[in-house]
Design a protein around this motif. Sequence first.
Motif, PDB file in Angstrom:
ATOM      1  N   GLU A   8       5.565   4.021   1.024  1.00  0.00           N
ATOM      2  CA  GLU A   8       6.579   5.333   1.492  1.00  0.00           C
ATOM      3  C   GLU A   8       7.294   5.173   2.765  1.00  0.00           C
ATOM      4  OE1 GLU A   8       4.954   9.358   4.073  1.00  0.00           O
ATOM      5  OE2 GLU A   8       3.678   8.469   2.553  1.00  0.00           O
ATOM      6  N   GLN A   9       7.086   4.238   3.664  1.00  0.00           N
ATOM      7  CA  GLN A   9       8.118   3.801   4.684  1.00  0.00           C
ATOM      8  C   GLN A   9       9.247   3.199   4.157  1.00  0.00           C
ATOM      9  OE1 GLN A   9       8.078   4.979   8.027  1.00  0.00           O
ATOM     10  NE2 GLN A   9       6.162   5.960   7.427  1.00  0.00           N
ATOM     11  N   ASP A  30       0.816  -1.431   0.180  1.00  0.00           N
ATOM     12  CA  ASP A  30      -0.028  -0.152   0.041  1.00  0.00           C
ATOM     13  C   ASP A  30       0.904   1.200  -0.062  1.00  0.00           C
ATOM     14  OD1 ASP A  30       0.798   0.269   2.633  1.00  0.00           O
ATOM     15  OD2 ASP A  30      -0.731  -0.447   3.272  1.00  0.00           O
ATOM     16  N   ASP A  31       0.162   2.501  -0.175  1.00  0.00           N
ATOM     17  CA  ASP A  31       0.954   3.595  -0.150  1.00  0.00           C
ATOM     18  C   ASP A  31       1.789   3.873   0.994  1.00  0.00           C
ATOM     19  OD1 ASP A  31       0.158   4.114  -2.815  1.00  0.00           O
ATOM     20  OD2 ASP A  31      -1.522   5.435  -2.285  1.00  0.00           O
ATOM     21  N   ARG A  32       1.427   3.649   1.813  1.00  0.00           N
ATOM     22  CA  ARG A  32       1.782   3.951   3.379  1.00  0.00           C
ATOM     23  C   ARG A  32       3.139   3.193   3.346  1.00  0.00           C
ATOM     24  NH1 ARG A  32       2.442   5.277   8.466  1.00  0.00           N
ATOM     25  NH2 ARG A  32       1.854   4.248  10.189  1.00  0.00           N
TER      26      ARG A  32
END
Length: 174
Positions: A58-59, A53-55
Amino acid sequence: MKHTLSVLVEDEAGVLTRIAGLFARRGFNIESLAVGPAEQGGISRITMVVPGDDRGIEQLTKQLYKLINVLKVQDITEKPCVERELMLIKVSATASLRSEVTEIVKIFRAKVVDVSEESLTIEVAGDPGKMVAIVQMLSKFGIQEIARTGKIALTRESRVNTEYLKAQKSKVQV
């Protein structure tokens, strides 16, 4: 969702191992991986396809920047890109079936790179959808072996999103 990451790294021993280790520790699977020299000497471009997922991505991007030798990380999933893969596919093709196989090869703008009594080896370059389509078409002949590169991609400087244009074209034709 699958994300395409483009990572510029210093071309030094162990960089890929550190990146792969980071992904493993974070529980991310790398579905596709291609590494090669970039436009500048001493720099390599790593293109990888990673589900997440996007989150999470990003991490992961933030963690990549913490690794030494990582110079730039881009998630190019939503950006207009030129994407390509290369595939070699060995298909059963006796003399009686060879013309049918070569017609499919022509349709996909691929080329025959090796011939034997019982098989043809075909080289295909294109977007990932093209790879899936030609495999489906050739599977009825019997696929003996497949070797695929990972996806490689560069963002389009023109910013023209061909996927968006294809979607619009199909809506107009309906």
